[in-house]
Design a protein around this motif. Structure first.
Motif, PDB file in Angstrom:
ATOM      1  N   MET A  57       0.441  -7.238 -61.469  1.00  0.00           N
ATOM      2  CA  MET A  57       0.720  -8.289 -60.498  1.00  0.00           C
ATOM      3  C   MET A  57       1.029  -7.691 -59.120  1.00  0.00           C
ATOM      4  N   PHE A  58       1.747  -6.558 -59.101  1.00  0.00           N
ATOM      5  CA  PHE A  58       2.112  -5.921 -57.841  1.00  0.00           C
ATOM      6  C   PHE A  58       0.875  -5.579 -57.012  1.00  0.00           C
ATOM      7  N   ALA A  59      -0.172  -5.088 -57.654  1.00  0.00           N
ATOM      8  CA  ALA A  59      -1.402  -4.735 -56.938  1.00  0.00           C
ATOM      9  C   ALA A  59      -2.029  -5.970 -56.286  1.00  0.00           C
ATOM     10  N   ARG A  60      -1.959  -7.095 -56.969  1.00  0.00           N
ATOM     11  CA  ARG A  60      -2.519  -8.322 -56.383  1.00  0.00           C
ATOM     12  C   ARG A  60      -1.755  -8.737 -55.138  1.00  0.00           C
ATOM     13  N   ILE A  61      -0.435  -8.593 -55.183  1.00  0.00           N
ATOM     14  CA  ILE A  61       0.384  -8.967 -54.027  1.00  0.00           C
ATOM     15  C   ILE A  61       0.081  -8.047 -52.851  1.00  0.00           C
ATOM     16  N   GLU A  62       0.018  -6.744 -53.106  1.00  0.00           N
ATOM     17  CA  GLU A  62      -0.296  -5.788 -52.039  1.00  0.00           C
ATOM     18  C   GLU A  62      -1.693  -6.025 -51.478  1.00  0.00           C
ATOM     19  N   SER A  63      -2.662  -6.280 -52.349  1.00  0.00           N
ATOM     20  CA  SER A  63      -4.026  -6.570 -51.897  1.00  0.00           C
ATOM     21  C   SER A  63      -4.053  -7.833 -51.052  1.00  0.00           C
ATOM     22  N   GLY A  64      -3.312  -8.836 -51.486  1.00  0.00           N
ATOM     23  CA  GLY A  64      -3.242 -10.092 -50.740  1.00  0.00           C
ATOM     24  C   GLY A  64      -2.712  -9.894 -49.334  1.00  0.00           C
ATOM     25  N   LYS A  65      -1.709  -9.026 -49.194  1.00  0.00           N
ATOM     26  CA  LYS A  65      -1.153  -8.737 -47.868  1.00  0.00           C
ATOM     27  C   LYS A  65      -2.195  -8.078 -46.972  1.00  0.00           C
ATOM     28  N   ILE A  66      -2.950  -7.143 -47.530  1.00  0.00           N
ATOM     29  CA  ILE A  66      -4.000  -6.458 -46.771  1.00  0.00           C
ATOM     30  C   ILE A  66      -5.076  -7.454 -46.349  1.00  0.00           C
ATOM     31  N   ILE A  67      -5.453  -8.320 -47.266  1.00  0.00           N
ATOM     32  CA  ILE A  67      -6.488  -9.323 -46.989  1.00  0.00           C
ATOM     33  C   ILE A  67      -6.015 -10.295 -45.906  1.00  0.00           C
ATOM     34  N   ALA A  68      -4.786 -10.772 -46.011  1.00  0.00           N
ATOM     35  CA  ALA A  68      -4.248 -11.698 -45.009  1.00  0.00           C
ATOM     36  C   ALA A  68      -4.175 -11.023 -43.644  1.00  0.00           C
ATOM     37  N   GLN A  69      -3.757  -9.763 -43.622  1.00  0.00           N
ATOM     38  CA  GLN A  69      -3.677  -9.014 -42.361  1.00  0.00           C
ATOM     39  C   GLN A  69      -5.058  -8.888 -41.718  1.00  0.00           C
ATOM     40  N   LYS A  70      -6.066  -8.603 -42.519  1.00  0.00           N
ATOM     41  CA  LYS A  70      -7.440  -8.477 -42.006  1.00  0.00           C
ATOM     42  C   LYS A  70      -7.901  -9.799 -41.400  1.00  0.00           C
ATOM     43  N   ARG A  71      -7.597 -10.899 -42.090  1.00  0.00           N
ATOM     44  CA  ARG A  71      -7.982 -12.221 -41.569  1.00  0.00           C
ATOM     45  C   ARG A  71      -7.323 -12.466 -40.218  1.00  0.00           C
ATOM     46  N   LYS A  72      -6.041 -12.124 -40.119  1.00  0.00           N
ATOM     47  CA  LYS A  72      -5.309 -12.328 -38.871  1.00  0.00           C
ATOM     48  C   LYS A  72      -5.847 -11.428 -37.759  1.00  0.00           C
ATOM     49  N   GLU A  73      -6.217 -10.191 -38.113  1.00  0.00           N
ATOM     50  CA  GLU A  73      -6.813  -9.277 -37.124  1.00  0.00           C
ATOM     51  C   GLU A  73      -8.112  -9.846 -36.571  1.00  0.00           C
ATOM     52  N   LEU A  74      -8.841 -10.558 -37.419  1.00  0.00           N
ATOM     53  CA  LEU A  74     -10.089 -11.195 -36.982  1.00  0.00           C
ATOM     54  C   LEU A  74      -9.832 -12.463 -36.171  1.00  0.00           C
ATOM     55  N   GLY A  75      -8.566 -12.901 -36.135  1.00  0.00           N
ATOM     56  CA  GLY A  75      -8.201 -14.092 -35.374  1.00  0.00           C
ATOM     57  C   GLY A  75      -8.710 -15.379 -35.999  1.00  0.00           C
ATOM     58  N   LYS A  76      -8.813 -15.389 -37.327  1.00  0.00           N
ATOM     59  CA  LYS A  76      -9.343 -16.570 -38.011  1.00  0.00           C
ATOM     60  C   LYS A  76      -8.285 -17.188 -38.903  1.00  0.00           C
ATOM     61  N   THR A  77      -8.363 -18.498 -39.018  1.00  0.00           N
ATOM     62  CA  THR A  77      -7.459 -19.215 -39.911  1.00  0.00           C
ATOM     63  C   THR A  77      -8.075 -19.276 -41.304  1.00  0.00           C
ATOM     64  N   GLN A  78      -7.252 -19.625 -42.268  1.00  0.00           N
ATOM     65  CA  GLN A  78      -7.773 -19.814 -43.624  1.00  0.00           C
ATOM     66  C   GLN A  78      -8.818 -20.925 -43.639  1.00  0.00           C
ATOM     67  N   LYS A  79      -8.587 -21.949 -42.849  1.00  0.00           N
ATOM     68  CA  LYS A  79      -9.528 -23.076 -42.797  1.00  0.00           C
ATOM     69  C   LYS A  79     -10.894 -22.624 -42.293  1.00  0.00           C
ATOM     70  N   VAL A  80     -10.911 -21.835 -41.230  1.00  0.00           N
ATOM     71  CA  VAL A  80     -12.178 -21.343 -40.672  1.00  0.00           C
ATOM     72  C   VAL A  80     -12.910 -20.477 -41.696  1.00  0.00           C
ATOM     73  N   LEU A  81     -12.170 -19.570 -42.337  1.00  0.00           N
ATOM     74  CA  LEU A  81     -12.814 -18.704 -43.321  1.00  0.00           C
ATOM     75  C   LEU A  81     -13.263 -19.469 -44.556  1.00  0.00           C
ATOM     76  N   ALA A  82     -12.550 -20.531 -44.905  1.00  0.00           N
ATOM     77  CA  ALA A  82     -12.980 -21.375 -46.015  1.00  0.00           C
ATOM     78  C   ALA A  82     -14.357 -21.965 -45.715  1.00  0.00           C
ATOM     79  N   GLU A  83     -14.531 -22.397 -44.481  1.00  0.00           N
ATOM     80  CA  GLU A  83     -15.819 -22.961 -44.078  1.00  0.00           C
ATOM     81  C   GLU A  83     -16.908 -21.886 -44.020  1.00  0.00           C
ATOM     82  N   GLU A  84     -16.572 -20.712 -43.500  1.00  0.00           N
ATOM     83  CA  GLU A  84     -17.558 -19.636 -43.361  1.00  0.00           C
ATOM     84  C   GLU A  84     -17.980 -19.038 -44.703  1.00  0.00           C
ATOM     85  N   THR A  85     -17.042 -18.947 -45.635  1.00  0.00           N
ATOM     86  CA  THR A  85     -17.349 -18.292 -46.916  1.00  0.00           C
ATOM     87  C   THR A  85     -17.626 -19.273 -48.040  1.00  0.00           C
TER      88      THR A  85
END
Length: 84
Positions: A1-29
């Protein structure tokens, strides 16, 4: 479970670096926003295909590597506690 949490943090950080919201990425992906939230919070336990679809949309890829720490078995304990 710990690996999933750490991976999630990295993924969220990458999304924020791209300046995109979850909603925008939901539409794009074409991955549901609630699934994206689960991934980023380390709570996703669904399809690997969906997980990869989302992270690939961020320019990330899934990699497999050995687990960093392993609990030694009984036969290997003598290496940790040598006779003095």
């Amino acid at each position: 479970m710990f690996a999933r949490i750490e991976s999630g943090k990295i993924i969220a950080q990458k999304r924020k670096e791209l300046g995109k919201t979850q909603k925008v990425l939901a539409e794009e992906t074409n991955v549901n926003k609630s699934i994206i939230s689960q991934i980023e919070n380390g709570k996703f336990s669904g399809s690997l295909r969906v997980y990869e679809k989302y992270i690939n949309g961020l320019g990330l890829e899934l990699a497999v590597r050995p687990i960093k720490s392993k609990i030694p078995d009984f036969d290997n304990l003598h290496h940790l506690f040598p006779d003095e």
